[in-house]
Design an enzyme around this catalytic site. Sequence first.
Site, PDB file in Angstrom:
ATOM      1  N   CYS A 126       0.806  -1.212   0.000  1.00  0.00           N
ATOM      2  CA  CYS A 126       0.000   0.000   0.000  1.00  0.00           C
ATOM      3  C   CYS A 126       0.845   1.271   0.000  1.00  0.00           C
ATOM      4  CB  CYS A 126      -0.924   0.003   1.216  1.00  0.00           C
ATOM      5  SG  CYS A 126      -1.925   1.501   1.386  1.00  0.00           S
ATOM      6  N   CYS A 170      -5.837  -2.797   8.305  1.00  0.00           N
ATOM      7  CA  CYS A 170      -6.868  -1.761   8.365  1.00  0.00           C
ATOM      8  C   CYS A 170      -8.173  -2.160   7.686  1.00  0.00           C
ATOM      9  CB  CYS A 170      -6.343  -0.462   7.763  1.00  0.00           C
ATOM     10  SG  CYS A 170      -5.952  -0.553   5.989  1.00  0.00           S
TER      11      CYS A 170
END
Length: 355
Positions: A92, A191
């Site tokens: 990410c 997350c």
Amino acid sequence: MNKNKVILGLSGGVDSAAAALVLRNRGFEVTGLYFDISKHNKEGIEAARKAAHDAGIGFVTVNVHEMFSEIVIDNFCREYIRGRTPNPCIICNPAIKFKALTDFADSEGAQYIATGHYAKTVYSEEFKSWFIQQSRNARKDQSYMLYRLSQNVISRLIMPLEEFESKNDVREFAQAEGLFNASKKDSQEICFIDDNSGYIEFIRSKGYNPVEGNYVDMQGNVLGRHEGIANYTVGQRKGLGIALGKPAYVISIDDANNSVVLGDSGDLFRSRVYIGNCFFPMTGNGEMPDMLRGLRVMCKIRYAAKPASAVIERAYDDMVCVSFDEPQRAPAPGQSLVIYSDGMVIGGGFIELSE
């Protein structure tokens, strides 16, 4: 470019909010950028908006849901279903988070970007390059997660939390400044996975279904049945669901044969680890600079591992061989091995093989 303007990656947590305050107090014009990874996460957006309000900075959101799903979540699922152990933050950071930050900074004419990571940036005269460097707060150091960042990112990145000795100091600072989230718990490790469900349930929800197979010993003898290789990682002992009369550990995972190899704790140690899909900040790609060949370095085979002394060399198929002075326990394919020199992150790659 406006050298007084900073675009800050802002979540609803205390770290990024405290970073915003530090930057504002230094006189920067700060805009908080919230990354919406889940199609209008109202709760997350409102927490970040309130943090921006409390810090007295601007606030915008960017919807990265589709990119995040394609680049991060799909990779996460594919890796686990192959019996590998991915770290989604590693993927990410360069592809989503820091790309969005730099793109927005460019569009706004901002010279700098910033985050609430615990690390810092340095310029090395020896290597003539910018690098991420380990934080002095060793317990919170996040330099490992940032090893795939390019020169364009590192050279304009500010990580203001480096001025704090500990996380408690950050919280005390946030409390003194009146931030609503000063005592907020740290965010979960992954997350995009709900606290109430595990990663296997998440993978199944995305249409990936682990297939049962055999546990085998290191000679290939069948010991029993497992629930699908996505459920296991190298070094695992608990949750195997098999009784062998002695402690058993996952030594390796054979994707081709859908089998999980079990053995003793001593079978987990490896002296050489081969990494692929490497990245070196000096070159901005997987090409290891000649000046690093044979260099004595410190390496981490996982985020929580202690750095260990090693020598790095080019290997076959564009891989890099890391030869450790002392054998390392349970290097897991899919995890990142990160290479340090004098505390600077000089490269890394994904673990493929070990011996």
